[in-house]
Design a protein around this motif. Structure first.
Motif, PDB file in Angstrom:
ATOM      1  N   THR A 127       0.833  -1.203   0.000  1.00 44.22           N
ATOM      2  CA  THR A 127       0.000   0.000   0.000  1.00 44.22           C
ATOM      3  C   THR A 127       0.866   1.250   0.000  1.00 44.22           C
ATOM      4  O   THR A 127       2.005   1.239   0.489  1.00 44.22           O
ATOM      5  CB  THR A 127      -0.919   0.015   1.232  1.00 44.22           C
ATOM      6  OG1 THR A 127      -0.116  -0.076   2.416  1.00 44.22           O
ATOM      7  CG2 THR A 127      -1.873  -1.166   1.203  1.00 44.22           C
ATOM      8  N   ALA A 128       0.329   2.323  -0.521  1.00 45.51           N
ATOM      9  CA  ALA A 128       1.094   3.567  -0.651  1.00 45.51           C
ATOM     10  C   ALA A 128       1.432   4.172   0.700  1.00 45.51           C
ATOM     11  O   ALA A 128       2.395   4.944   0.816  1.00 45.51           O
ATOM     12  CB  ALA A 128       0.310   4.566  -1.490  1.00 45.51           C
ATOM     13  N   ASP A 129       0.657   3.848   1.737  1.00 51.38           N
ATOM     14  CA  ASP A 129       0.896   4.469   3.031  1.00 51.38           C
ATOM     15  C   ASP A 129       1.905   3.696   3.883  1.00 51.38           C
ATOM     16  O   ASP A 129       2.160   4.074   5.027  1.00 51.38           O
ATOM     17  CB  ASP A 129      -0.420   4.619   3.812  1.00 51.38           C
ATOM     18  CG  ASP A 129      -1.099   3.270   4.055  1.00 51.38           C
ATOM     19  OD1 ASP A 129      -0.636   2.264   3.481  1.00 51.38           O
ATOM     20  OD2 ASP A 129      -2.091   3.228   4.806  1.00 51.38           O
ATOM     21  N   PHE A 130       2.501   2.617   3.342  1.00 44.64           N
ATOM     22  CA  PHE A 130       3.492   1.873   4.122  1.00 44.64           C
ATOM     23  C   PHE A 130       4.776   2.684   4.222  1.00 44.64           C
ATOM     24  O   PHE A 130       5.365   3.069   3.212  1.00 44.64           O
ATOM     25  CB  PHE A 130       3.781   0.516   3.491  1.00 44.64           C
ATOM     26  CG  PHE A 130       4.836  -0.277   4.230  1.00 44.64           C
ATOM     27  CD1 PHE A 130       4.542  -0.897   5.427  1.00 44.64           C
ATOM     28  CD2 PHE A 130       6.125  -0.371   3.730  1.00 44.64           C
ATOM     29  CE1 PHE A 130       5.502  -1.615   6.109  1.00 44.64           C
ATOM     30  CE2 PHE A 130       7.103  -1.085   4.406  1.00 44.64           C
ATOM     31  CZ  PHE A 130       6.791  -1.709   5.606  1.00 44.64           C
ATOM     32  N   ASP A 131       5.239   2.954   5.441  1.00 43.67           N
ATOM     33  CA  ASP A 131       6.449   3.741   5.697  1.00 43.67           C
ATOM     34  C   ASP A 131       7.561   2.788   6.115  1.00 43.67           C
ATOM     35  O   ASP A 131       7.590   2.314   7.245  1.00 43.67           O
ATOM     36  CB  ASP A 131       6.174   4.771   6.801  1.00 43.67           C
ATOM     37  CG  ASP A 131       7.317   5.763   6.972  1.00 43.67           C
ATOM     38  OD1 ASP A 131       8.479   5.372   6.739  1.00 43.67           O
ATOM     39  OD2 ASP A 131       7.056   6.915   7.346  1.00 43.67           O
ATOM     40  N   LEU A 132       8.464   2.492   5.179  1.00 46.81           N
ATOM     41  CA  LEU A 132       9.523   1.513   5.435  1.00 46.81           C
ATOM     42  C   LEU A 132      10.425   1.948   6.588  1.00 46.81           C
ATOM     43  O   LEU A 132      10.762   1.144   7.471  1.00 46.81           O
ATOM     44  CB  LEU A 132      10.349   1.292   4.166  1.00 46.81           C
ATOM     45  CG  LEU A 132      11.520   0.307   4.280  1.00 46.81           C
ATOM     46  CD1 LEU A 132      11.012  -1.082   4.626  1.00 46.81           C
ATOM     47  CD2 LEU A 132      12.307   0.283   2.972  1.00 46.81           C
ATOM     48  N   ALA A 133      10.847   3.226   6.605  1.00 47.29           N
ATOM     49  CA  ALA A 133      11.746   3.701   7.649  1.00 47.29           C
ATOM     50  C   ALA A 133      11.091   3.621   9.026  1.00 47.29           C
ATOM     51  O   ALA A 133      11.714   3.202  10.006  1.00 47.29           O
ATOM     52  CB  ALA A 133      12.194   5.131   7.348  1.00 47.29           C
ATOM     53  N   ALA A 134       9.826   4.023   9.103  1.00 42.37           N
ATOM     54  CA  ALA A 134       9.128   3.975  10.389  1.00 42.37           C
ATOM     55  C   ALA A 134       8.944   2.536  10.851  1.00 42.37           C
ATOM     56  O   ALA A 134       9.109   2.232  12.046  1.00 42.37           O
ATOM     57  CB  ALA A 134       7.769   4.667  10.264  1.00 42.37           C
ATOM     58  N   PHE A 135       8.605   1.640   9.922  1.00 41.40           N
ATOM     59  CA  PHE A 135       8.458   0.231  10.302  1.00 41.40           C
ATOM     60  C   PHE A 135       9.768  -0.318  10.833  1.00 41.40           C
ATOM     61  O   PHE A 135       9.802  -1.003  11.861  1.00 41.40           O
ATOM     62  CB  PHE A 135       8.004  -0.608   9.098  1.00 41.40           C
ATOM     63  CG  PHE A 135       8.110  -2.098   9.348  1.00 41.40           C
ATOM     64  CD1 PHE A 135       7.098  -2.765  10.023  1.00 41.40           C
ATOM     65  CD2 PHE A 135       9.239  -2.797   8.941  1.00 41.40           C
ATOM     66  CE1 PHE A 135       7.207  -4.123  10.284  1.00 41.40           C
ATOM     67  CE2 PHE A 135       9.356  -4.160   9.202  1.00 41.40           C
ATOM     68  CZ  PHE A 135       8.333  -4.817   9.876  1.00 41.40           C
ATOM     69  N   TRP A 136      10.879  -0.022  10.144  1.00 40.45           N
ATOM     70  CA  TRP A 136      12.171  -0.582  10.558  1.00 40.45           C
ATOM     71  C   TRP A 136      12.585  -0.049  11.929  1.00 40.45           C
ATOM     72  O   TRP A 136      13.126  -0.794  12.744  1.00 40.45           O
ATOM     73  CB  TRP A 136      13.237  -0.271   9.513  1.00 40.45           C
ATOM     74  CG  TRP A 136      14.561  -0.880   9.874  1.00 40.45           C
ATOM     75  CD1 TRP A 136      15.640  -0.250  10.434  1.00 40.45           C
ATOM     76  CD2 TRP A 136      14.927  -2.254   9.744  1.00 40.45           C
ATOM     77  NE1 TRP A 136      16.652  -1.140  10.639  1.00 40.45           N
ATOM     78  CE2 TRP A 136      16.246  -2.375  10.224  1.00 40.45           C
ATOM     79  CE3 TRP A 136      14.271  -3.383   9.245  1.00 40.45           C
ATOM     80  CZ2 TRP A 136      16.923  -3.600  10.233  1.00 40.45           C
ATOM     81  CZ3 TRP A 136      14.951  -4.598   9.261  1.00 40.45           C
ATOM     82  CH2 TRP A 136      16.252  -4.703   9.742  1.00 40.45           C
ATOM     83  N   THR A 137      12.346   1.223  12.170  1.00 42.54           N
ATOM     84  CA  THR A 137      12.689   1.801  13.481  1.00 42.54           C
ATOM     85  C   THR A 137      11.944   1.084  14.599  1.00 42.54           C
ATOM     86  O   THR A 137      12.526   0.707  15.624  1.00 42.54           O
ATOM     87  CB  THR A 137      12.368   3.300  13.500  1.00 42.54           C
ATOM     88  OG1 THR A 137      13.150   3.970  12.501  1.00 42.54           O
ATOM     89  CG2 THR A 137      12.676   3.908  14.863  1.00 42.54           C
ATOM     90  N   GLN A 138      10.640   0.882  14.412  1.00 41.73           N
ATOM     91  CA  GLN A 138       9.845   0.216  15.435  1.00 41.73           C
ATOM     92  C   GLN A 138      10.229  -1.259  15.564  1.00 41.73           C
ATOM     93  O   GLN A 138      10.353  -1.791  16.675  1.00 41.73           O
ATOM     94  CB  GLN A 138       8.358   0.339  15.102  1.00 41.73           C
ATOM     95  CG  GLN A 138       7.432  -0.240  16.171  1.00 41.73           C
ATOM     96  CD  GLN A 138       7.600   0.449  17.514  1.00 41.73           C
ATOM     97  OE1 GLN A 138       7.519   1.673  17.600  1.00 41.73           O
ATOM     98  NE2 GLN A 138       7.864  -0.327  18.564  1.00 41.73           N
ATOM     99  N   TRP A 139      10.435  -1.921  14.443  1.00 45.56           N
ATOM    100  CA  TRP A 139      10.799  -3.341  14.479  1.00 45.56           C
ATOM    101  C   TRP A 139      12.140  -3.541  15.163  1.00 45.56           C
ATOM    102  O   TRP A 139      12.315  -4.481  15.943  1.00 45.56           O
ATOM    103  CB  TRP A 139      10.843  -3.900  13.054  1.00 45.56           C
ATOM    104  CG  TRP A 139      11.130  -5.374  13.001  1.00 45.56           C
ATOM    105  CD1 TRP A 139      10.226  -6.400  13.047  1.00 45.56           C
ATOM    106  CD2 TRP A 139      12.428  -5.986  12.910  1.00 45.56           C
ATOM    107  NE1 TRP A 139      10.876  -7.600  12.993  1.00 45.56           N
ATOM    108  CE2 TRP A 139      12.226  -7.392  12.910  1.00 45.56           C
ATOM    109  CE3 TRP A 139      13.726  -5.487  12.826  1.00 45.56           C
ATOM    110  CZ2 TRP A 139      13.282  -8.297  12.824  1.00 45.56           C
ATOM    111  CZ3 TRP A 139      14.781  -6.395  12.755  1.00 45.56           C
ATOM    112  CH2 TRP A 139      14.567  -7.771  12.750  1.00 45.56           C
ATOM    113  N   SER A 140      13.101  -2.656  14.876  1.00 41.69           N
ATOM    114  CA  SER A 140      14.421  -2.766  15.505  1.00 41.69           C
ATOM    115  C   SER A 140      14.321  -2.596  17.014  1.00 41.69           C
ATOM    116  O   SER A 140      14.957  -3.333  17.784  1.00 41.69           O
ATOM    117  CB  SER A 140      15.369  -1.715  14.923  1.00 41.69           C
ATOM    118  OG  SER A 140      15.532  -1.890  13.536  1.00 41.69           O
ATOM    119  N   ALA A 141      13.515  -1.604  17.452  1.00 44.73           N
ATOM    120  CA  ALA A 141      13.344  -1.391  18.891  1.00 44.73           C
ATOM    121  C   ALA A 141      12.695  -2.606  19.551  1.00 44.73           C
ATOM    122  O   ALA A 141      13.102  -3.040  20.643  1.00 44.73           O
ATOM    123  CB  ALA A 141      12.507  -0.138  19.134  1.00 44.73           C
TER     124      ALA A 141
END
Length: 312
Positions: free
Chosen positions: A204-218
């Protein structure tokens, strides 16, 4: 491929002015005859190219012609040109496209011809081997085309919608949505084969890769088992803690108690489990004393006895 070469040819001529066909052929990795055919194609398309024979001759574009790329201020162009070609883009097969884009930017913005990188990104840590990633370019291709993927992971066949690629300190990861709408992270070096499927991906167009990775890493860091170990360490041991344990130990050092008379300090370190703590601290010998927990103290004693018996 020919369209890319024609663009590169125009940009080279704009950047360098009059250039022998043999030099252009070497730069583009084609024959001189192919260069002349490309020049004819450019002329037919309305690009004012001129070829001049004899000493001092060569190929050139009329001085008042500018390739149709607009809208970049000089500072914006310089920001795009300051970096070289990071290894990550080479891994993805985009180094050639980036080289063409750099030539286009430098010519269009009226900057000096590209003189090479001013900043180099060397992302992997020291002494880390680069992992083989045989499927990486297929994954990138699927992302660019918006196609669903099938791939083997740990000898298990998977199918997923690719959402993005992340390079973490030189290691590649694939973020993908699997069956059941679960977003999962896969280590690319463990993907041996991959191929594109006919269905388009559901990214989907609203998927934010950087935001997902930051949260997943934490979440990943928080989920790892941690064991707090309180030690009393000599100044010489404290000085090499960052080298042995990495930068993650610096907050613990900043929070350590003030030094005693001989300069020893009490520090609380974090390990995965008792055995890891004992084995990593054993190398400091008498420069580190474990205060808590008693289980780690006992393991250190057992480790010391085992070492003595081995070398007796």
């Amino acid at each position: 491929m020919r369209a890319d070469r024609l663009v590169s040819l125009v940009l080279l001529l704009q950047a360098r002015g009059r250039t022998p066909a043999s030099v252009l052929a070497g730069e583009l990795e084609v024959s001189v005859r192919t260069v002349y055919r490309d020049l004819e194609a450019l002329s037919a398309a309305g690009v004012p190219v001129v070829t001049e024979s004899g000493p001092g001759g060569g190929c050139r574009i009329l001085d008042d012609y500018r390739f149709p790329l607009r809208g970049l201020r000089p500072d914006e162009a310089e920001a795009l040109l300051i970096l070289g070609v990071p290894q990550a883009l080479t891994d993805l097969g985009l180094d050639g496209a980036l080289a063409t884009a750099r030539r286009r930017i430098s010519v269009t913005a009226g900057l000096a011809p590209d003189r090479g990188a001013l900043v180099h990104l060397d992302m992997p840590r020291w002494f880390g081997d680069q992992e083989p990633v045989p499927a990486l370019r297929t994954l990138a291709h699927a992302l660019r085309l918006g196609r669903r993927l099938a791939f083997s992971y740990h000898d298990e066949e998977r199918a997923a919608d690719p959402l993005g690629l992340v390079n973490k300190a030189g290691t590649w990861y694939l973020v993908a949505r699997t069956a059941g709408e679960t977003t999962t992270v896969f280590r690319v070096s463990r993907i041996r084969t991959a191929h594109l499927l006919t269905p388009t991906s559901q990214r989907t167009a609203d998927f934010d890769l950087a935001a997902f990775w930051t949260q997943w890493s934490a979440d990943f860091v928080a989920s790892r088992p941690r064991l707090a170990v309180t030690v009393r360490a000599a100044p010489t041991a404290l000085a090499v803690f960052p080298e042995v344990f990495g930068d993650a130990v610096r907050p613990a050092l900043a929070a350590a108690l003030p030094p005693d008379g001989p300069g020893w300090r009490v520090v609380t370190l974090s390990f995965e489990h008792e055995l890891a703590a004992a084995h990593r601290l054993a190398g400091f010998g008498g420069l580190v004393e474990v205060l808590e927990p008693p289980e780690v103290r006992a393991r250190l004693v057992d480790t010391a006895h085992a070492i003595i018996e081995r070398y007796r």
